[in-house]
Design an enzyme around this catalytic site. Structure first.
Site, mmCIF file in Angstrom:
data_model
loop_
_atom_site.group_PDB
_atom_site.id
_atom_site.type_symbol
_atom_site.label_atom_id
_atom_site.label_comp_id
_atom_site.label_asym_id
_atom_site.label_seq_id
_atom_site.Cartn_x
_atom_site.Cartn_y
_atom_site.Cartn_z
ATOM 1 N N CYS A 80 0.841 -1.300 -0.141
ATOM 2 C CA CYS A 80 -0.092 -0.111 -0.086
ATOM 3 C C CYS A 80 0.756 1.168 0.203
ATOM 4 O O CYS A 80 1.617 1.508 -1.149
ATOM 5 C CB CYS A 80 -0.983 0.007 1.270
ATOM 6 S SG CYS A 80 -2.484 1.053 0.938
ATOM 7 N N HIS A 178 -3.020 -5.240 1.562
ATOM 8 C CA HIS A 178 -2.428 -5.457 2.527
ATOM 9 C C HIS A 178 -2.483 -6.939 2.958
ATOM 10 O O HIS A 178 -3.247 -7.744 3.652
ATOM 11 C CB HIS A 178 -3.054 -4.779 3.847
ATOM 12 C CG HIS A 178 -2.896 -3.311 3.810
ATOM 13 N ND1 HIS A 178 -2.058 -2.651 4.585
ATOM 14 C CD2 HIS A 178 -3.745 -2.403 3.227
ATOM 15 C CE1 HIS A 178 -2.376 -1.146 4.364
ATOM 16 N NE2 HIS A 178 -3.141 -1.211 3.666
ATOM 17 N N GLU A 180 -0.598 -8.643 5.045
ATOM 18 C CA GLU A 180 -0.186 -8.911 6.444
ATOM 19 C C GLU A 180 -1.429 -9.147 7.412
ATOM 20 O O GLU A 180 -1.453 -9.596 8.379
ATOM 21 C CB GLU A 180 0.768 -7.674 7.130
ATOM 22 C CG GLU A 180 -0.090 -6.372 7.349
ATOM 23 C CD GLU A 180 -0.433 -5.431 6.163
ATOM 24 O OE1 GLU A 180 -0.823 -4.167 6.259
ATOM 25 O OE2 GLU A 180 0.016 -6.241 4.793
#
Length: 209
Positions: A80, A178, A180
């Site tokens: 991002c 994202h 994660e």
């Protein structure tokens, strides 16, 4: 294990990235100072706010060392805002906005819209045997890529169908989304493989010298 992966810890999803890397069994550290930067073999640049992270990097005297290491071959993975920071060119950036550079791409900031336009969706990505669940939060997309850039993923459908959301160039990679967030560590595994290959190449060069 013969390598260490850092997560730029100025702002953003630092803990989430550290947790994914730990789950993969990696030696991962938070990077806030030049000495920590010097100790790593790869770097994750998390999501957050790109202009804020650049300002903080300058305040912490990390900006120039970061640029030097990236342009010297340090593997890096930007998510991002991290994609924006690794881009050579920005559309709709603020006046005078700096980047770290390294990826021969043009990104558009907040391309998918504002916070209220954030969304989730499955993304088919080169190197993965099944789609990854992409979470897009005020996300950029890639407008243009240079000749040496591999497109890893595009939006499959909807108004943004065809837009580029993951790229790789040499030892640098970036995603608009994202990875994660959630339990899927496969995108991070792709980056860990880049780090391992880069370290092996450096070791071979040292032996030849």
């Amino acid at each position: 294990m013969d390598h260490t992966i850092g997560v730029l810890a100025l702002q953003g999803d630092v803990r989430e990235h550290l947790a994914v890397l730990a789950r993969l069994g990696e030696d991962a550290i938070a990077v806030r100072r030049p000495a920590e930067l010097a100790a790593i073999d790869g770097l994750v640049i998390p999501g957050g706010e790109s202009t804020t992270m650049i300002k903080l990097a300058k305040i912490f005297e990390l900006y120039e060392p970061l640029k030097a290491r990236l342009h010297g071959g340090l593997p890096a993975f930007g998510t991002c805002a991290g994609m924006i920071m690794l881009a050579e060119r920005i559309e709709d950036g603020i006046v005078g906005q700096d980047t770290l550079g390294g990826l021969d791409i043009t990104v558009r900031r907040n391309a998918f819209g504002r916070q209220v336009d954030s969304f989730e969706g499955d993304v088919s990505m080169t190197g993965l045997d099944a789609p990854v669940h992409g979470i897009f939060i005020r996300a950029p997309w890639v407008e243009e890529v240079g000749d040496g850039v591999e497109v890893l993923a595009r939006v499959a459908d909807g108004p943004a169908a065809g837009r580029i959301v993951a790229v790789r160039q040499g030892s640098l990679m970036a995603t608009s989304f994202h990875p994660e967030v959630g339990g899927d560590a496969r995108v991070h595994e792709l980056f860990v493989d880049l780090v391992r290959r880069a370290r092996a190449e450096r070791t071979d060069e040292t032996k030849r010298d």
